[in-house]
Design an enzyme around this catalytic site. Structure first.
Site, mmCIF file in Angstrom:
data_model
loop_
_atom_site.group_PDB
_atom_site.id
_atom_site.type_symbol
_atom_site.label_atom_id
_atom_site.label_comp_id
_atom_site.label_asym_id
_atom_site.label_seq_id
_atom_site.Cartn_x
_atom_site.Cartn_y
_atom_site.Cartn_z
ATOM 1 N N GLU A 1 4.583 -5.017 7.390
ATOM 2 C CA GLU A 1 3.724 -4.069 8.119
ATOM 3 C C GLU A 1 4.135 -3.855 9.572
ATOM 4 O O GLU A 1 4.087 -2.733 10.084
ATOM 5 C CB GLU A 1 2.251 -4.518 8.057
ATOM 6 N N ALA B 1 0.863 -1.177 0.000
ATOM 7 C CA ALA B 1 0.000 0.000 0.000
ATOM 8 C C ALA B 1 0.904 1.234 0.000
ATOM 9 O O ALA B 1 2.054 1.167 0.438
ATOM 10 C CB ALA B 1 -0.876 -0.016 1.240
ATOM 11 N N GLY C 1 0.508 -5.025 0.820
ATOM 12 C CA GLY C 1 -0.645 -5.063 -0.087
ATOM 13 C C GLY C 1 -0.329 -5.713 -1.428
ATOM 14 O O GLY C 1 -1.227 -6.252 -2.089
HETATM 15 N N1 CAA Z 1 4.576 3.267 -0.582
HETATM 16 C C1 CAA Z 1 4.959 4.460 -1.100
HETATM 17 N N2 CAA Z 1 6.136 4.638 -1.767
HETATM 18 C C2 CAA Z 1 6.919 3.568 -1.907
HETATM 19 C C3 CAA Z 1 6.583 2.296 -1.385
HETATM 20 C C4 CAA Z 1 5.335 2.176 -0.695
HETATM 21 N N3 CAA Z 1 4.897 1.019 -0.207
HETATM 22 N N4 CAA Z 1 7.583 1.436 -1.660
HETATM 23 C C5 CAA Z 1 8.508 2.129 -2.341
HETATM 24 N N5 CAA Z 1 8.120 3.414 -2.481
HETATM 25 C C6 CAA Z 1 8.829 4.494 -3.152
HETATM 26 C C7 CAA Z 1 10.004 4.994 -2.321
HETATM 27 O O1 CAA Z 1 9.571 5.910 -1.342
HETATM 28 C C8 CAA Z 1 10.879 5.633 -3.397
HETATM 29 O O2 CAA Z 1 10.339 6.869 -3.739
HETATM 30 P P1 CAA Z 1 11.308 8.183 -3.763
HETATM 31 O O3 CAA Z 1 12.270 7.893 -4.887
HETATM 32 O O4 CAA Z 1 10.382 9.309 -4.049
HETATM 33 O O5 CAA Z 1 11.976 8.226 -2.422
HETATM 34 C C9 CAA Z 1 10.664 4.692 -4.585
HETATM 35 O O6 CAA Z 1 9.439 3.995 -4.349
HETATM 36 C C10 CAA Z 1 11.773 3.663 -4.750
HETATM 37 O O7 CAA Z 1 11.875 2.952 -3.529
HETATM 38 P P2 CAA Z 1 13.258 2.817 -2.702
HETATM 39 O O8 CAA Z 1 14.161 3.954 -3.010
HETATM 40 O O9 CAA Z 1 12.913 2.599 -1.278
HETATM 41 O O10 CAA Z 1 13.836 1.477 -3.354
HETATM 42 P P3 CAA Z 1 14.849 0.458 -2.682
HETATM 43 O O11 CAA Z 1 15.291 -0.444 -3.769
HETATM 44 O O12 CAA Z 1 15.879 1.158 -1.883
HETATM 45 O O13 CAA Z 1 13.935 -0.377 -1.634
HETATM 46 C C11 CAA Z 1 11.985 -1.602 -0.949
HETATM 47 C C12 CAA Z 1 12.899 -1.199 -2.118
HETATM 48 C C13 CAA Z 1 12.758 -2.520 0.021
HETATM 49 C C14 CAA Z 1 10.801 -2.348 -1.524
HETATM 50 C C15 CAA Z 1 11.543 -0.319 -0.192
HETATM 51 O O14 CAA Z 1 11.049 0.597 -1.141
HETATM 52 C C16 CAA Z 1 10.483 -0.558 0.830
HETATM 53 O O15 CAA Z 1 10.760 -1.050 1.916
HETATM 54 N N6 CAA Z 1 9.204 -0.200 0.522
HETATM 55 C C17 CAA Z 1 8.110 -0.304 1.426
HETATM 56 C C18 CAA Z 1 7.623 -1.739 1.560
HETATM 57 C C19 CAA Z 1 6.523 -1.835 2.596
HETATM 58 O O16 CAA Z 1 6.720 -1.573 3.756
HETATM 59 N N7 CAA Z 1 5.311 -2.278 2.151
HETATM 60 C C20 CAA Z 1 4.164 -2.414 3.006
HETATM 61 C C21 CAA Z 1 3.306 -1.190 2.910
HETATM 62 S S1 CAA Z 1 2.022 -1.130 4.100
HETATM 63 C C22 CAA Z 1 0.806 -2.130 3.481
HETATM 64 O O17 CAA Z 1 0.905 -2.693 2.401
HETATM 65 C C23 CAA Z 1 -0.370 -2.240 4.384
HETATM 66 C C24 CAA Z 1 -1.492 -3.091 3.890
HETATM 67 O O18 CAA Z 1 -1.465 -4.304 3.853
HETATM 68 C C25 CAA Z 1 -2.724 -2.447 3.529
#
Ligand code: CAA
Length: 260
Positions: free
Chosen positions: A134, A66, A111
């Protein structure tokens, strides 16, 4: 309908549905979820489509979860609504009579993994990483992940994945029964489409009823599930597809199904 965040290509009865926000690793904001639910209903009603392959745009991610930057500003009531919206999209996939194959081409987190779990089965690239991070954000999955994962692989491994928040490799996810098969990255889409084409060539109603029997049977007692299965098989004997399929076998020719 015009989609801002989705790409849809239809060829030979197979729709490829791509979540297209590669700049944020295809994170699911509210707009994507609305579009996704609409697209699932539209593809479900499109007679040119028999199977859907769901994937993410770009090299890095299927869907990285998400959209955290959108969620961070939500209050409790808004987040509850957001979870229900994501769950509606997942449930639309489960209720769709046509099969969906998730082609997990990179990160499938939160998500994103929940969307993949809403598909009928998952193929993944060797470089895919799957998980529910999460708890590391102070929350829990909200698009059906705790429920679908535990039903798929049992509570023990589901608890390990959800409670630790760790990511696992595609290979480990395959060993755990989350992913059906792992392919080199460059072969993933071709393999998913090859399987989709094989399904598209099978009896349309048989495929729909097979999915129905398994998805709905899981919510029944075993006895009710057996009765439901026999009823669906009985109904299929009132269809042209059954006459064509069995007739073609007896006449030693290729069947041509019409979904009637
Ligand atoms: N939401 C919003 N933006 C996101 C995102 C997310 N889930 N995942 C990645 N992005 C964005 C980053 O913020 C970044 O944007 P900027 O360039 O503007 O900073 C861009 O995508 C590229 O990401 P990274 O620079 O972080 O890429 P990376 O290769 O260094 O890392 C990753 C990759 C490990 C997947 C890391 O992006 C990450 O940890 N993302 C979040 C994963 C996460 O926690 N997902 C769960 C979300 S909560 C959820 O899903 C709840 C639910 O069930 C409803």
């Amino acid at each position: 309908m015009e989609y801002k965040n989705l790409l849809i290509e239809i060829a030979d009865s197979v729709a490829t549905l791509t979540i297209n926000r590669p700049q944020v690793l295809n994170a699911l904001n509210s707009e994507v979820l609305t579009e996704l639910e609409c697209a699932i209903y539209a593809l479900g009603n499109d007679t040119a489509v028999k199977v859907v392959v769901l994937t993410g745009a770009g090299e890095k991610a299927f869907v990285a979860g998400a959209d955290i930057k959108e969620m961070v500003g939500l209050n409790s009531f808004q987040c509850h609504s957001h979870a229900l919206k994501g769950q509606r999209a997942v449930m639309a996939m489960e209720k769709m009579s046509k099969p969906l194959i998730a082609a997990v081409n990179g990160y499938a987190l939160g998500g994103g993994l929940e969307l993949a779990l809403g598909c009928d089965f998952i193929y993944a690239s060797e470089k895919a990483r799957l998980g529910f991070p999460e708890v590391t954000l102070g929350v829990i999955p909200g698009f059906g992940g705790t429920q679908n994962l535990a039903r798929l692989i049992g509570p023990n491994r589901a608890r390990e994945l959800v409670i630790t928040g760790k990511m696992i490799t595609a290979q480990k996810a395959c060993e755990w029964g989350i992913v059906n098969e792992v392919f080199p990255a460059e072969e993933l889409m071709a393999k998913a489409k090859e399987t989709a084409a094989a399904i598209a060539g099978a009896g349309t109603l048989g495929v729909a009823y097979a999915k129905d029997a398994i998805v709905n049977g899981l919510n029944m007692t075993k006895g009710d599930g057996f009765r439901y299965e026999a009823s669906l098989l009985g109904v299929l004997f009132a269809t042209e597809d059954q006459k064509e399929g069995m007739g073609a076998f007896v006449e030693k020719r290729k069947a041509s199904f019409k979904g009637k």
